[in-house]
Motif scaffolding. Sequence first.
Motif, PDB file in Angstrom:
ATOM      1  N   ALA A 234      -6.208   2.918  -5.583  1.00  0.00           N
ATOM      2  CA  ALA A 234      -4.972   2.087  -5.642  1.00  0.00           C
ATOM      3  C   ALA A 234      -4.864   1.358  -4.067  1.00  0.00           C
ATOM      4  O   ALA A 234      -4.530   0.254  -3.984  1.00  0.00           O
ATOM      5  N   VAL A 235      -5.117   2.355  -2.962  1.00  0.00           N
ATOM      6  CA  VAL A 235      -5.210   1.915  -1.767  1.00  0.00           C
ATOM      7  C   VAL A 235      -6.123   1.009  -1.517  1.00  0.00           C
ATOM      8  O   VAL A 235      -6.228  -0.289  -0.591  1.00  0.00           O
ATOM      9  N   VAL A 236      -7.399   1.123  -1.957  1.00  0.00           N
ATOM     10  CA  VAL A 236      -8.702   0.320  -1.843  1.00  0.00           C
ATOM     11  C   VAL A 236      -8.151  -0.913  -2.465  1.00  0.00           C
ATOM     12  O   VAL A 236      -8.542  -1.965  -1.812  1.00  0.00           O
ATOM     13  N   SER A 237      -7.796  -0.843  -3.570  1.00  0.00           N
ATOM     14  CA  SER A 237      -7.410  -1.997  -4.167  1.00  0.00           C
ATOM     15  C   SER A 237      -6.392  -3.067  -3.814  1.00  0.00           C
ATOM     16  O   SER A 237      -6.438  -4.080  -3.467  1.00  0.00           O
ATOM     17  N   ALA A 238      -5.369  -2.354  -2.920  1.00  0.00           N
ATOM     18  CA  ALA A 238      -4.392  -3.070  -2.020  1.00  0.00           C
ATOM     19  C   ALA A 238      -4.920  -3.649  -0.611  1.00  0.00           C
ATOM     20  O   ALA A 238      -4.716  -5.002  -0.526  1.00  0.00           O
ATOM     21  N   LEU A 239      -5.939  -2.930  -0.175  1.00  0.00           N
ATOM     22  CA  LEU A 239      -6.889  -3.616   0.911  1.00  0.00           C
ATOM     23  C   LEU A 239      -7.853  -4.810   0.428  1.00  0.00           C
ATOM     24  O   LEU A 239      -7.623  -5.869   1.135  1.00  0.00           O
ATOM     25  N   MET A 240      -8.171  -4.664  -0.719  1.00  0.00           N
ATOM     26  CA  MET A 240      -8.965  -5.858  -1.210  1.00  0.00           C
ATOM     27  C   MET A 240      -8.115  -7.089  -1.650  1.00  0.00           C
ATOM     28  O   MET A 240      -8.600  -8.391  -1.254  1.00  0.00           O
ATOM     29  N   PHE A 241      -6.856  -6.647  -1.982  1.00  0.00           N
ATOM     30  CA  PHE A 241      -5.896  -8.004  -2.244  1.00  0.00           C
ATOM     31  C   PHE A 241      -5.339  -8.677  -0.915  1.00  0.00           C
ATOM     32  O   PHE A 241      -5.482  -9.867  -0.706  1.00  0.00           O
ATOM     33  N   LEU A 242      -5.121  -7.815   0.211  1.00  0.00           N
ATOM     34  CA  LEU A 242      -4.863  -8.089   1.584  1.00  0.00           C
ATOM     35  C   LEU A 242      -6.096  -8.949   1.964  1.00  0.00           C
ATOM     36  O   LEU A 242      -5.965  -9.983   2.810  1.00  0.00           O
ATOM     37  N   TRP A 243      -7.349  -8.672   1.817  1.00  0.00           N
ATOM     38  CA  TRP A 243      -8.468  -9.303   2.244  1.00  0.00           C
ATOM     39  C   TRP A 243      -8.642 -10.621   1.583  1.00  0.00           C
ATOM     40  O   TRP A 243      -8.729 -11.654   2.411  1.00  0.00           O
ATOM     41  N   TYR A 244      -8.313 -10.792   0.384  1.00  0.00           N
ATOM     42  CA  TYR A 244      -8.465 -11.914  -0.392  1.00  0.00           C
ATOM     43  C   TYR A 244      -7.072 -12.977   0.227  1.00  0.00           C
ATOM     44  O   TYR A 244      -7.496 -13.949   0.459  1.00  0.00           O
ATOM     45  N   VAL A 245      -6.155 -12.495   0.225  1.00  0.00           N
ATOM     46  CA  VAL A 245      -5.111 -13.232   0.643  1.00  0.00           C
ATOM     47  C   VAL A 245      -5.139 -13.959   2.129  1.00  0.00           C
ATOM     48  O   VAL A 245      -4.783 -15.039   2.289  1.00  0.00           O
ATOM     49  N   ASP A 246      -5.750 -13.145   3.055  1.00  0.00           N
ATOM     50  CA  ASP A 246      -5.755 -13.553   4.531  1.00  0.00           C
ATOM     51  C   ASP A 246      -6.906 -14.233   4.731  1.00  0.00           C
ATOM     52  O   ASP A 246      -6.959 -14.834   5.850  1.00  0.00           O
ATOM     53  N   THR A 247      -7.879 -14.467   3.733  1.00  0.00           N
ATOM     54  CA  THR A 247      -9.071 -15.194   4.112  1.00  0.00           C
ATOM     55  C   THR A 247      -9.251 -16.164   3.000  1.00  0.00           C
ATOM     56  O   THR A 247      -8.816 -16.273   1.851  1.00  0.00           O
ATOM     57  N   ASN A 248     -10.091 -17.196   3.388  1.00  0.00           N
ATOM     58  CA  ASN A 248     -10.225 -18.534   2.526  1.00  0.00           C
ATOM     59  C   ASN A 248     -11.903 -18.348   2.058  1.00  0.00           C
ATOM     60  O   ASN A 248     -12.200 -18.693   1.054  1.00  0.00           O
ATOM     61  N   GLU A 249     -12.780 -17.649   2.604  1.00  0.00           N
ATOM     62  CA  GLU A 249     -14.239 -17.377   2.380  1.00  0.00           C
ATOM     63  C   GLU A 249     -14.462 -16.175   3.306  1.00  0.00           C
ATOM     64  O   GLU A 249     -13.990 -15.774   4.270  1.00  0.00           O
ATOM     65  N   VAL A 250     -15.813 -15.648   2.917  1.00  0.00           N
ATOM     66  CA  VAL A 250     -16.254 -14.677   3.271  1.00  0.00           C
ATOM     67  C   VAL A 250     -17.597 -14.965   4.348  1.00  0.00           C
ATOM     68  O   VAL A 250     -18.075 -16.047   4.032  1.00  0.00           O
ATOM     69  N   PRO A 251     -17.651 -14.010   5.271  1.00  0.00           N
ATOM     70  CA  PRO A 251     -19.109 -14.382   6.025  1.00  0.00           C
ATOM     71  C   PRO A 251     -20.342 -14.637   5.205  1.00  0.00           C
ATOM     72  O   PRO A 251     -20.525 -13.743   4.328  1.00  0.00           O
ATOM     73  N   LYS A 252     -21.163 -15.406   5.863  1.00  0.00           N
ATOM     74  CA  LYS A 252     -22.516 -15.680   5.074  1.00  0.00           C
ATOM     75  C   LYS A 252     -23.392 -14.186   4.989  1.00  0.00           C
ATOM     76  O   LYS A 252     -23.984 -14.023   4.096  1.00  0.00           O
ATOM     77  N   GLN A 253     -23.156 -13.366   6.062  1.00  0.00           N
ATOM     78  CA  GLN A 253     -23.815 -12.409   6.074  1.00  0.00           C
ATOM     79  C   GLN A 253     -23.605 -11.156   5.012  1.00  0.00           C
ATOM     80  O   GLN A 253     -24.449 -10.675   4.212  1.00  0.00           O
ATOM     81  N   LEU A 254     -22.367 -11.315   4.506  1.00  0.00           N
ATOM     82  CA  LEU A 254     -21.799 -10.542   3.297  1.00  0.00           C
ATOM     83  C   LEU A 254     -22.556 -10.824   2.099  1.00  0.00           C
ATOM     84  O   LEU A 254     -22.712 -10.044   1.328  1.00  0.00           O
TER      85      LEU A 254
END
Length: 420
Positions: free
Chosen positions: A364-384
Amino acid sequence: MTTATVAKPKAQQPVKGGRRLSLPVLLLVIAGILVLTSVVRMISGANGITSTGQMSTALRLAVPIGLAGLGGLWSERSGVVNIGLEGMMILGTWFGAWAGYQWGPWTGVAFGVVGGALGAVLHAVATITFNVNHIVSGVALNILALGATRYLSKFTFDDLPQGSSKQSPPIDSLGTFDIPGLSGAMDTLNQKHWFLVSDLAGLIGGLVTDLSPLTVVAVALVPLSWWVLWRTAFGLRLRSCGENPVAAESLGVNVYRYKYLAVIISGGFAGLGGAFLSIVASNVYLDGQTAGRGYIGLAAMIFGNWMPGGLALGAGLFGYTDSLNLRGGTTNVHALILLLAILLVFGAVYLAWRKKYVPAVITAVVSALMFLWYVDTNEVPKQLVSATPYLVTLLVLSLSAQHLRMPKADGLPYRKGQGK
């Protein structure tokens, strides 16, 4: 007494704490993931994650991974661990390009199979005849294949037009085709961006659009392998060698012969995957072209629990994540973060229902962190995006590790007559 004796339930004990999914349950899980994907697409606006082009590219990238995994399946079902799939694929890319340039693409395909099989013979002699550690033999074969193809390229491709020591000249195409009527209809539906309907149309459209004849052959090899290994006396004897070779020998099975055949067939499949890369995927041989797909194929086989159907699903998953590099990767991977977060919520609920509270809280904690990551960004780095296939490989294997059952004698040394 017959050879069926070696396949008694005693040799098929279920893994403690895990259960094999039935076909209806598996189809229900796939349908649920498709619904969630459609929801994520509509929320994120990343229509590319289920587009026809994305799915078609994913299929093309999944084929060599699936063929390598299929090769691993044949080998390990006979009891021989095949880490050398990468090297056999490398040989397939070079042999396929060398023969394909001179005598046409279909001849190149045949030579690619032969190249992979030659590498498999070396692995079989080392592991079956001389009982060399299977991992050591496979790694040595990978290094040998890489060095041999680089050496041969200097004397074969360097002096040819558009060729070099690291690249072959272009190879004639095998051609592509669409399924008449169905391909166009699915593409039209996909572009409507309707909930679920367009996503399903994109999935089907990717399977019937811009197909290479070799793709059709590769896909057909999956059910064919299942039928041979699980529905024929030959397959029963081969699998018995991977479960209990001593018992198989006591029933008159020539264990060495079946192991040799399985490993050579394994190499042929891996070589075919290599030929697909050099002839279909890019129409040239390139140094380092396999890019670890042999290892990912092995991971797909493990994810599939040493079964053809599961292997195909694993190859499709890894092929899909690999295709993100080519089509809108940063936006699409960002949308998949949301999908992963939602899936982790379901995972946390399931673990809590099983009264595994600590793993449930962590999930559940990892899921919450993933939600925060999604909300706080518009796209991910190309390296990822580039690392996504390998991250997915590690994630899938770590989550499925407790539910896997490898053949009992896989990787174990065997000598004729040792049961006497």
